[in-house]
Design a protein around this motif. Structure first.
Motif, PDB file in Angstrom:
ATOM      1  N   VAL A  52     -37.818 -22.975  -0.700  1.00  0.00           N
ATOM      2  CA  VAL A  52     -37.610 -21.911  -1.675  1.00  0.00           C
ATOM      3  C   VAL A  52     -36.405 -21.109  -1.201  1.00  0.00           C
ATOM      4  N   GLU A  91     -35.373 -18.161  -1.626  1.00  0.00           N
ATOM      5  CA  GLU A  91     -35.643 -16.815  -1.094  1.00  0.00           C
ATOM      6  C   GLU A  91     -36.130 -16.889   0.350  1.00  0.00           C
ATOM      7  N   GLU A  92     -37.077 -17.823   0.587  1.00  0.00           N
ATOM      8  CA  GLU A  92     -37.633 -17.973   1.919  1.00  0.00           C
ATOM      9  C   GLU A  92     -36.536 -18.371   2.896  1.00  0.00           C
TER      10      GLU A  92
END
Lengths: 316, 355, 674
Positions: free
Chosen positions: B6, B8-9
């Motif tokens: 992901v 964002e991660e």
């Protein structure tokens, strides 16, 4: 014209006080202590005077009129200084071989290099470390600092012999750098600087960080200016320590490395010679030269030195 | 199959990584110069010194030494190994101890009484304070010249000899001798110039620290003591002494350690001499030698000793360091924070119950 | 040490010096004054520092037993100096101080039987709380009846063994139990059985509890002691006290451990310090240190308690708590207390009598109510009360107050006549003042100083001739006239003169010393209260007082005549006189003070009120039961305190009026209340 002005009431008060017969108390303690301190200082400072006048006394006067300490029989002369600095022997002294070994200029410069360079470098390195220990949060910070502080119990003698061989192994034993570099690991100064840094409010550093200052900028724009008094005092003591050190330079350089000697080592040599060949005047002149830098510094920064000394005692 | 993340991660992880790297980078930049110096010139030499003391290490020729089964330490602690070294080491040690015992009380009491005088705030007391401290900044050698001049013999026109007619060969003659554990210890006159040199410039720091301590005793405590009905003696015992106790302890121990490390004064003035015939060829075989002089004689001043007895110097310095370390340890123990008991409050509770 | 056995002699008697010395010696240097009947009395106490700064002027107060006196005023008003003079930490320049009717000016503080709480607590840092509290008990000797200790101990011991054997076994058992850690076992047994330490020692040492053997030993020991004492002429009464010729004998002894213990524990009980007795001061919080300081003060049962701003180092909440604590302790032990503070709230809540001080002067003494309702001058009015009193500049015009926005308040006849008589009295007083020689000298000085400090170094005699004439005229009928005359003649002998000659003339003029303090006070207030803004201390937060500037060093030699004065009291008095005179004829400025609660809502208030006025409420603060309405009136900010029955919104108009009965009017030039 600046004139002291007082209120009329104050003057009336003063008159009244006089009328009540209340004189200024004569403090016996003050008088006693003043007299005693005065006498004490006269006695205690006389060696300085003896040294100074002794160094201005010519060789022949030293031998022939030893009692005329402050007014040499044939007037003041600089021949002792000439002997030291220029290697010029006064008349009638005969040949003294050792005088040719005196390289007081070189020694003086070596001492300056050791004391000034060592102090400045140490201040930089130690204050950076103190900054890291105070304001940067890293793992094992406190443990590391505790270990370093605990090592203060170990006296310098425990490490000096190892250090001597260490420096030899590193090939520094014929270099002046050896006077400076081993001192960089000193704990006490760093500890004092850190204690001072701790008194700087953390908010100041944090708000500077919010304003986008980098650690280096904070270090030299905020922390160093705030800590300049402690750094200055630390510097003064560092300088005096470096200038007066005898043991470490002696361990480093042997009898033949006269070019590397510091003033202290050289002076010890001069004194040893003077004891046997009646050249005490030259030793005294050397003493004056040796004392002068510290004395000038003390006179200039006397209050700072005393303050630093007192506060180190108060904080303990 | 390709690994997916992901975004964002990933961004979060990446910034965390970079942040940590940056932080450690900065820490290292600030700390490393000092830390390297500390390790290289403090920690390593400590162990190197121990290593040297355990081997037949030769100065200037590292790498060829072998373990010599504590020979150097045996020399120090066992008379039979090499009586000359044993004698000169322990003689130096005794000299150091006796001189400290004489000097330390003086170096506390003299500055303390001067500090009390200065604390009366007589006119120009700041000047007096500065002047009294002044001898302490004087380099040893510079002071040495003065005291050499003062104590030179009559034939060399020393000041004392000329003005007071004292005809003593200060650096040669013997003063008196006494018996200690069956061994005769000869005391040379040379101790007197050394004593005076220490008396002149050996306690300025104590003076400044003690006078600051005296000034720091809160004035209102004296007033409170007045109102509580204290006699002047009680005031000293209950206000002044506890008030300067930290300074007293500090001065006491720095002075003790200072005099245990006595070296410059006797080196400059008497060169450790006059020598003792029996151990003249041993390191520090003189009547004014000290522990530090012993070490320094081996590792610095005498090339013969330096090449043959280098490990002995290391061993002696370790013995000395251990001794000094024990004394600093005592100091730390004395200045530790005292724990609070519960005795009185328990007594109070009992009293309360009984009522 | 003063011999307390002797009665103080009356100091009012007149006698030859030699005899006085003898009587003093006989009385143990204790002098009382029959006219003094207050417990503590200060008469005309003055304090002047060596540089002439007078810290306290003519302090007069009588303090009766159990009073709680609060000295209050802004920093530098002399309140702490006064307290320190009472404590004996500061010399009294002049005046009389009686403590317990004994003249105490020169007795040392330890002999005044006082205890004091300091601002920074002054706890001995190396001692535990217990030792700190016990310190005053250990430091001095106390007057105690002489006792036959051995007999007492043995008799008690025998008594316990005979009648309370079970208790004893229990106590000894408990004392052995290590969990019951009560100092020593002896102390525990002594406390438990309520016997003296000596008896407990005997009981603990005795291996047997065999009554007979102990009784036998007791008999021998008691007889031994009795024989010894009788040989010295003492006899023993029932309570083991020694008597000689029927009188109980006293001596000064160190207090016994058991007494110290119980006294300290009692103090700890009062102050709730039980759990902290082992700690050292630095392990305590501010409030706890304060309590320890209080404990040290109360443990000795001193006659007089002095407290020097004891709460000023505490935070606001703790301060309120400690305030009531101190009041409670005062009620509990009832000691006479003198308390110094600069917080008017403390003064109002704690005092039975308040002394308001400013710049060394006592401005007013009275109960909190009196001072609040009837302040004597504008300083007291604004200093006391929170929020502070509203002060308006207005004008007095023939019985009416005219504010600068045209608002008028007609004054009742009574006030008008008071106004007139105030100014008449003032004029009379000032005229008397100006006619005294000292003021004449000041007048002459004024004329002279104009030239002397004008910056020139030499003067034409002709240019100063007029002033010289005037000086001669002024000083014609005072005692130094001839000196002045000769000095003037000396100046006139030459055509030009220098500063030296003028300074010579100054010499006879600089001899004033007979000015009554009250006159200086009047003029002082006139200088201070008229022009300067009166700074009202923030009552919620203390400003930490800066280091006291005592004896600021003057580089000036007060003995020389070449000193310039920043003010001239003659000028001040003259100006005041002119103002007072004009006040009697026409309009003149005046100040009006109204307490916040006396500004009322026109619709709500039914009493005697002034005409309504309309202002805008700028800020409204809700304080629970009241509203504080900040608004503006006649050019100055006002604060009104209004009950919450009516809701007032900010930025709306409100109709307000003044409570006419509570209006205070102050003289503009010297701040007195009319």
């Amino acid at each position: 014209m600046a004139r002291n002005k007082i209120t009329l009431e104050q003057y009336i008060g003063f008159r009244k006080k006089k009328e009540f017969g209340e004189k200024r108390k004569i403090n016996v303690g003050k008088i006693v202590s003043f007299t005693f301190l005065l006498l004490f200082c006269i006695v205690w400072l006389s060696p300085f005077i003896i040294m100074f006048f002794g160094s201005l006394r010519g060789y022949s006067d030293t031998m022939l009129y030893p009692k005329e300490l402050f007014y040499p029989h044939s007037g003041y002369t600089l021949e002792n200084y000439e002997m030291l600095l220029l290697g010029k022997l006064p008349e009638g002294i005969g040949q003294v071989n050792t005088v040719q070994d005196y390289k007081i200029g070189t020694w003086f410069m070596n001492s300056c290099f050791s004391a000034i360079g060592g102090t400045l470098l140490y201040l930089l390195v130690a204050s950076m470390a103190a900054y890291a220990f105070t304001f940067i949060d890293f793992k094992y910070r406190n443990v590391l600092f505790a270990i370093i502080v605990a090592s203060m119990v170990i006296p310098g003698a425990a490490t000096s012999v190892g250090n001597q061989s260490m420096v030899y192994s590193m090939g520094l034993n014929r270099s002046l750098l050896a006077l400076i570099i081993p001192g960089l690991g000193g704990v006490y100064g760093m500890y004092l600087i850190k204690t001072f840094f701790e008194s700087i409010p953390k908010d100041l550093i944090e708000s500077a960080k919010m304003d986008g200052y980098s650690n280096f900028k904070i270090f030299y724009k905020i922390v160093l200016p705030l800590g300049k008094t402690v750094l200055f005092v630390q510097g003064l003591f560092g300088f005096m320590g470096g200038w007066n050190d005898l043991i470490w330079p002696q361990m480093l350089y042997g009898a033949k490395d006269t070019d590397l000697w510091t003033l202290q080592v050289g002076m010890a040599y001069i004194i040893n010679n003077s004891k046997t060949s009646n050249l005490i005047g030259s030793a005294l002149a050397g003493g004056v030269i040796c004392l002068l830098p510290v004395l000038v510094m003390y006179i200039i920064a006397q209050d700072k030195i005393i303050e630093g000394m007192s506060s180190s005692g108060i904080k303990g | 199959m390709k690994k997916t993340v992901v975004l964002e991660e990933y961004a979060k992880q990446r910034s965390k990584r970079i942040g940590a790297l940056k932080k450690y980078g900065i820490t290292a930049l600030f700390l490393l110069p000092y830390l390297i110096a500390f390790i290289v010139f403090f920690v390593l030499p400590l162990f190197y010194g121990i290593y040297i003391s355990l081997t037949n290490f030769q100065y200037g020729k590292p790498g060829v030494e072998t373990f010599n089964s504590f020979l150097w330490f045996k020399m120090i602690f066992d008379k039979s190994v090499m009586p000359g070294v044993f004698n000169s080491f322990w003689l130096s040690f005794t000299h150091t101890l006796i001189f400290s015992v004489i000097m330390v009380p003086i170096a506390i009491i003299l500055p303390l009484s001067l500090a009390i005088l200065v604390n009366q705030k007589p006119p120009a007391f700041k000047l007096f304070r500065a002047l009294i401290y002044m001898p302490s900044i004087v380099p040893l050698t510079a002071a040495g010249t003065i005291f050499t001049l003062l104590f030179m013999s009559k034939s060399q026109h020393g000041v004392l000899a000329e003005f007071f007619g004292i005809d003593i060969q200060w650096f040669i003659d013997n003063w008196f001798s006494f018996d200690l554990f069956g061994q005769e210890i000869e005391i040379a006159y040379a101790w007197i110039p050394i004593f005076f040199m220490c008396l002149w410039g050996g306690w300025g720091g104590n003076f400044i620290i003690l006078s600051a301590g005296l000034q720091n005793v809160p004035k209102h405590l004296y007033e409170a003591a007045d109102i509580d009905g204290c006699s002047p003696m009680r005031k000293i015992m209950n206000v002044t002494v506890p008030g300067i106790k930290p300074q007293l302890v500090l001065c006491l121990f720095t002075t003790i350690l200072g005099y245990l490390g006595l070296y410059g004064q006797n080196y400059v003035l008497s060169s450790g001499g006059p020598s003792i015939a029996a151990i003249a060829s041993m390191p520090a075989g003189g009547k004014t030698s000290t522990i530090m002089y012993f070490i320094q004689d081996i590792v610095a001043n005498n090339l013969t000793f330096k090449s043959s007895l280098y490990g002995l110097g290391a061993a002696a310095s370790l013995v000395y360091a251990l001794f000094a370390g024990v004394i600093s340890g005592i100091q730390m123990y004395l200045t530790r924070e005292k724990k609070t008991g519960t005795k009185i409050s328990e007594a109070y509770n009992k009293w309360h119950e009984i009522r | 040490m003063i011999n307390t056995d002797n009665k103080a002699v009356d100091g009012g008697m007149e006698m030859p010096t030699k005899e006085a010395a003898k009587i003093l010696k006989e009385s143990g240097y204790k002098i009382s004054n029959s006219e003094v009947d207050a417990f503590v009395s200060l008469k005309d106490i003055n304090k002047i520092y060596p540089n002439g700064v007078q810290a306290v002027y003519d302090f007069n107060i009588d303090i009766s037993k159990n009073d709680f006196i609060v000295l209050v005023g802004p920093s530098g008003c002399g309140k702490s100096t006064t307290l320190r003079m009472i404590a004996g930490l500061e010399d009294i320049t002049s005046g009389y101080l009686y403590i317990d009717k004994v003249l105490s000016n020169y007795t040392s503080s330890k002999d005044r039987d006082i205890s004091m709480v300091f601002q920074n607590y002054a706890l001995y840092p190396q001692m535990t709380v217990f030792d700190n509290i016990a310190f005053p008990l250990r430091a001095r000797k106390f007057r105690r009846p002489m006792e036959a200790n051995v007999s007492k101990a043995y008799n008690q011991a025998v008594d316990v063994i005979e009648h309370r054997k079970e208790e004893l076994t229990e106590a000894r058992q408990n004392a052995k139990d290590k969990a019951l850690n009560f100092g020593t076992a002896v102390e525990y047994v002594a406390t438990k059985l309520k016997i003296c330490d000596g008896a407990a020692k005997i009981l603990c040492k005795a291996k047997t509890t065999d009554v007979e053997s102990i009784r036998r030993i007791a008999k021998i020991k008691i007889e031994e002691e009795k024989a010894k004492l009788t040989s010295k002429g003492y006899s023993i009464d029932k309570e083991y006290r020694l008597t000689k010729n029927g009188e109980i004998q006293y001596h000064y002894v160190k207090m016994s451990n058991e007494e110290i213990r119980s006294r300290v524990f009692e103090a700890a009980e009062i102050l709730d310090l039980g759990p902290y007795l082992d700690r050292r001061p630095k392990e305590l919080s501010g409030g706890q240190m304060q309590r320890v300081a209080l404990g040290r003060a109360i443990v000795r049962n001193a006659k007089l308690f002095l407290m020097d701003e004891p709460l000023s180092n505490l935070d606001a909440k703790l301060r309120v708590q400690m305030r009531s604590e101190i009041v409670r302790i005062h009620e509990q032990i009832g000691a006479t207390t003198i308390y110094v503070t600069h917080d008017q709230t403390e003064a109002m809540t704690m005092a039975t009598k308040i002394v308001v001080m400013s710049k060394g002067w006592v401005q007013q003494i009275g109960t909190p109510g009196e001072i609040y309702r009837n302040p004597k001058n504008i300083f007291v009015a604004t200093f006391i009360g929170s929020p502070a009193m509203n002060i308006f500049d207005a004008e007095y015009d023939n019985g009416r107050l005219v504010f600068n926005n045209g608002y008028e308040i007609p004054l009742p006849d009574e006030t008008i006549s008071r106004h007139n008589s105030y100014y008449e009295a003032k004029i009379k007083d000032l005229k008397r003042m100006l006619s005294t020689p000292d003021f004449k000298k000041m007048h002459a000085l004024k004329l002279l100083d104009k030239h002397l400090f004008g910056g020139e170094k030499a003067f034409d005699v002709s240019s100063i001739s007029d002033d010289l004439d005037e000086i001669l005229g002024i000083t014609a009928d005072i005692e130094c006239a001839s000196d002045v005359k000769s000095a003037v003649e000396l100046i006139r002998a030459e055509s030009r003169t220098d500063r030296k000659a003028l300074l010579k003339l100054r010499e006879p003029l600089l001899t004033f010393e007979k000015i009554p303090s009250s006159d200086i006070g009047t003029l002082h207030n006139a200088q201070v209260f008229s022009k300067e803004e009166i700074v009202v201390d923030n009552t919620l937060y203390y400003h930490k007082p800066k280091k006291k500037k005592k004896n600021t060093k003057l580089n000036i030699n007060l003995n020389s005549t070449d000193i310039e004065f920043v003010n001239n009291l003659y000028e001040v008095a003259n100006g005041l006189l002119a103002k007072c005179e004009s006040a009697l004829v026409g309009r003149h400025p005046i100040r009006v003070g109204v307490r916040p609660e006396d500004i009322v809502l026109n619709s709500e208030f039914e009493g005697n009120k002034t005409e309504k006025f309309v202002t805008t409420a700028n800020i409204v603060e809700l304080l629970g039961s009241e509203l504080l309405v900040h608004s503006e009136f006649a050019g100055s900010d006002i604060i009104a305190k209004i009950s919450t029955n009516v809701l007032i919104k900010p930025h709306t108009d409100v109709e307000l009026a003044f409570n006419k009965d509570k209006l205070l009017i102050f003289d503009e030039s010297c701040g007195d209340r009319i």
